[in-house]
Design a protein around this motif. Structure first.
Motif, mmCIF file in Angstrom:
data_model
loop_
_atom_site.group_PDB
_atom_site.id
_atom_site.type_symbol
_atom_site.label_atom_id
_atom_site.label_comp_id
_atom_site.label_asym_id
_atom_site.label_seq_id
_atom_site.Cartn_x
_atom_site.Cartn_y
_atom_site.Cartn_z
ATOM 1 N N GLU A 180 28.218 96.073 38.826
ATOM 2 C CA GLU A 180 29.757 95.649 37.744
ATOM 3 C C GLU A 180 30.252 96.952 36.987
ATOM 4 O OE1 GLU A 180 30.991 92.569 39.704
ATOM 5 O OE2 GLU A 180 29.017 92.206 40.808
ATOM 6 N N ASN A 181 29.675 97.786 37.141
ATOM 7 C CA ASN A 181 30.368 98.761 36.311
ATOM 8 C C ASN A 181 30.994 99.622 37.615
ATOM 9 O OD1 ASN A 181 29.946 97.360 33.640
ATOM 10 N ND2 ASN A 181 27.863 98.723 33.905
ATOM 11 N N CYS A 182 30.695 99.302 38.798
ATOM 12 C CA CYS A 182 31.166 100.582 39.499
ATOM 13 C C CYS A 182 32.601 100.000 40.066
ATOM 14 C CB CYS A 182 30.117 100.413 40.667
ATOM 15 S SG CYS A 182 30.562 101.772 42.055
ATOM 16 N N ASN A 183 34.116 100.796 39.094
ATOM 17 C CA ASN A 183 35.087 100.398 39.768
ATOM 18 C C ASN A 183 35.844 101.902 39.938
ATOM 19 O OD1 ASN A 183 35.024 97.214 39.069
ATOM 20 N ND2 ASN A 183 34.320 98.130 36.722
ATOM 21 N N PRO A 184 36.896 101.186 40.562
ATOM 22 C CA PRO A 184 38.113 102.555 40.573
ATOM 23 C C PRO A 184 38.464 103.131 39.517
ATOM 24 C CG PRO A 184 38.629 100.657 42.100
ATOM 25 C CD PRO A 184 37.661 100.575 41.274
ATOM 26 N N SER A 243 38.100 108.726 47.461
ATOM 27 C CA SER A 243 37.345 109.865 47.104
ATOM 28 C C SER A 243 35.909 109.166 45.845
ATOM 29 C CB SER A 243 37.558 110.533 47.072
ATOM 30 O OG SER A 243 38.269 111.191 45.615
ATOM 31 N N GLY A 244 35.208 109.970 46.280
ATOM 32 C CA GLY A 244 33.824 109.132 45.462
ATOM 33 C C GLY A 244 32.869 109.745 45.592
ATOM 34 N N ASN A 245 31.486 109.305 44.781
ATOM 35 C CA ASN A 245 30.113 109.311 45.749
ATOM 36 C C ASN A 245 29.721 108.219 44.011
ATOM 37 O OD1 ASN A 245 29.364 111.527 43.053
ATOM 38 N ND2 ASN A 245 31.124 112.345 43.968
ATOM 39 N N GLY A 257 34.512 96.682 45.573
ATOM 40 C CA GLY A 257 35.783 96.044 46.617
ATOM 41 C C GLY A 257 36.932 96.913 45.081
ATOM 42 N N ASN A 258 38.293 96.956 45.060
ATOM 43 C CA ASN A 258 39.253 97.747 43.954
ATOM 44 C C ASN A 258 39.785 96.393 43.342
ATOM 45 O OD1 ASN A 258 41.392 96.795 46.435
ATOM 46 N ND2 ASN A 258 42.349 98.051 44.952
ATOM 47 N N PHE A 259 39.304 95.238 43.296
ATOM 48 C CA PHE A 259 39.656 94.421 42.544
ATOM 49 C C PHE A 259 38.885 93.373 42.394
ATOM 50 C CE2 PHE A 259 41.688 93.928 46.151
ATOM 51 C CZ PHE A 259 42.153 92.322 46.003
ATOM 52 N N PRO A 260 38.153 93.036 41.538
ATOM 53 C CA PRO A 260 37.003 92.081 41.179
ATOM 54 C C PRO A 260 37.049 90.567 42.205
ATOM 55 C CG PRO A 260 37.677 92.589 38.661
ATOM 56 C CD PRO A 260 38.415 93.381 39.800
ATOM 57 N N SER A 261 36.599 89.662 42.397
ATOM 58 C CA SER A 261 36.804 88.598 42.971
ATOM 59 C C SER A 261 36.835 87.519 42.325
ATOM 60 C CB SER A 261 35.512 88.082 43.790
ATOM 61 O OG SER A 261 34.368 88.326 43.355
ATOM 62 N N SER A 262 36.472 87.878 41.179
ATOM 63 C CA SER A 262 37.428 86.574 39.552
ATOM 64 C C SER A 262 38.393 86.332 39.464
ATOM 65 C CB SER A 262 36.205 87.313 38.426
ATOM 66 O OG SER A 262 36.844 88.251 37.964
ATOM 67 N N TRP A 306 35.915 106.329 43.196
ATOM 68 C CA TRP A 306 34.701 105.995 43.170
ATOM 69 C C TRP A 306 34.025 106.806 42.501
ATOM 70 C CZ3 TRP A 306 34.575 100.629 44.034
ATOM 71 C CH2 TRP A 306 35.908 100.404 44.245
ATOM 72 N N LYS A 307 33.166 106.715 41.431
ATOM 73 C CA LYS A 307 31.979 107.753 40.558
ATOM 74 C C LYS A 307 31.466 106.565 39.864
ATOM 75 C CE LYS A 307 31.691 111.750 38.401
ATOM 76 N NZ LYS A 307 31.600 113.248 37.682
ATOM 77 N N CYS A 308 30.627 106.173 40.596
ATOM 78 C CA CYS A 308 29.367 105.191 40.251
ATOM 79 C C CYS A 308 27.780 105.749 39.291
ATOM 80 C CB CYS A 308 29.654 104.123 41.312
ATOM 81 S SG CYS A 308 30.564 103.260 41.744
ATOM 82 N N ASN A 309 28.082 105.262 38.659
ATOM 83 C CA ASN A 309 26.317 105.511 37.714
ATOM 84 C C ASN A 309 25.695 104.300 38.165
ATOM 85 O OD1 ASN A 309 24.107 105.955 36.781
ATOM 86 N ND2 ASN A 309 25.034 106.486 34.705
#
Length: 410
Positions: free
Chosen positions: A264-268, A320-322, A199-204, A255-258
């Motif tokens: 948790e480091n996958c953020n927009p 967009s993203g991958n 999601g685009n913001f953490p649940s915390s 979203w560009k996630c490694n």
């Protein structure tokens, strides 16, 4: 035939190796190592580190977006809330915030003169020529009417449709309060190849923080609340101009996630774009506007409406993203490509040695051996022109290592 077949079989099951020519030249040796180093650095820094070529990538991102606008404005001494200025009201990824309007009230079906000057006339003949044109507020009847009977400038062609006709040259003061409106964006994405949902913001994040924060790329990068005025500042857009004639703005969520690291480091990351920038200086069509009507019925059953020509800021939420994760297959493919590409240094150095080096003739003589096309079947010698070495056919000197050394040509 049999000896030829046997000779072919013997010739097939042989091993061949390239002859090596060692060129003892400092200049060519340095160039060779520099080119090899550049190729290696290219694959390490660009191909593997930047482009992540060692990863399996999922570009089929699945996304859902929900939006909500908040704020109060004032237009023509009338307080406007979300239900008045947001269209459509379902909270979709594409919506418009109305900032200015031309209102034509109490329209009913009937006959009346057009408003625009392009429908000016002096006789019915002028209007008959315009019958069938679909550019006005109604269907041209062919009659020429005088709106007030006092001036020749007021003669206009008659139309059948909603009357009185709309005069869109009259508009109110734009609603500048839009600058303080806020847009809440809720975006969820899924990478099906890796089974990762984010999601685009953490649940915390707690409720009080979300209610008080505004997105800032440095101080509040995960805040899902976007202030319209801040978006316009990012785009260097004039509030006065865009509220008067409207415009189209894109909010890009990338979203560009490694996934070699923790999910948790996958953020927009957010980017803002003026989508209608190509028409900013157009004399034909500027900004963004649309029309809608509200319909009513009087006690005697007569239907009437209020027509609105709305100028608005249209927002498009673009996702967009991958995502990528280490995989053996792409890693090995690109690793082999890297090792193969290092050999390009040899090709480059050969070009220098064969064409520009002062020992080019000696190098050519050692590297290339020309064989005559008229090769006897047996019992004769083969003449190698260039090296000028005569060797018996199908025989090799066992003491020859196959390596030639050319001294330094400095």
């Amino acid at each position: 035939m049999a000896p030829r077949v046997l000779g072919f079989i013997k010739g097939f099951f042989v091993y061949e190796t390239a002859k090596s020519v060692v060129v003892k030249s400092w200049s060519v040796g340095i160039i060779n190592r520099i080119v090899q180093l550049l190729i290696i650095l290219y694959f390490i820094c660009w191909v593997f580190m930047h482009e992540k070529a060692h990863q399996l990538r999922d570009t089929g991102i699945e996304s859902a977006v929900m939006t909500k606008v908040k704020g109060l404005g004032n237009f023509n001494d009338r307080v406007m809330d979300v239900a008045d200025y947001v269209i459509p009201s379902q909270g979709a990824s594409s919506f418009s915030i109305i900032t200015n309007m031309v209102v034509t009230a109490n329209q009913t079906q009937g006959y009346c003169p057009e408003i625009e000057k392009k429908f000016s006339c002096t006789s019915d003949g002028d209007c008959e020529k315009k019958i069938g044109l679909n550019i006005g507020n109604g269907m041209i009847t062919g009659k020429c009417l005088n709106d007030n009977g006092t001036s020749n400038d007021t003669w206009r062609c008659e139309i059948q449709g909603w009357c009185p006709a709309e005069d869109d040259t009259i508009s109110g003061k734009p609603m500048h309060e839009v600058e303080n409106f806020t847009i809440f964006i809720k975006n969820s994405i899924h990478f099906p190849l890796f089974g990762v949902a984010r999601g685009n913001f953490p649940s915390s994040l707690n409720k009080s923080y979300i209610q008080s924060c505004n997105y800032d790329p440095v101080r509040h990068p995960f805040c899902p609340i976007f202030k319209v005025g801040d978006i316009l500042k990012h785009l260097n857009q004039s509030l006065e101009n865009i509220t008067k004639i409207g415009g189209e703005i894109g909010i890009n969520i990338n979203w560009k996630c490694n996934l070699d690291y923790d999910e948790e480091n996958c953020n927009p990351k957010y980017f803002f774009t003026r989508l209608d920038a190509a028409f900013e200086h157009s004399s034909v069509s500027k900004g963004y506007n649309f029309r809608f009507a509200k319909y009513y019925q009087s006690e005697d059953g007569t239907e009437y409406r209020t027509l609105h020509k709305a100028y608005a800021i249209r927002f498009e939420i673009i996702v967009s993203g991958n995502a990528g994760k280490f995989n053996v297959v792409p890693f090995l493919i690109n690793l082999v490509a890297a090792f193969t590409s290092v050999g390009l240094a040899t090709v480059f150095c050969d070009i220098i040695l064969l064409n520009f080096h002062k020992g080019a003739d000696e190098y050519k003589a050692k590297k290339f051996e020309e064989v005559s096309g008229n090769v006897p079947e047996s019992g004769s010698n083969i003449l190698y022109k260039g090296s000028q070495v005569s060797i018996k056919a199908l025989e090799k000197n066992s003491n020859d290592s196959g390596t030639f050394s050319i001294g330094r040509q400095e």
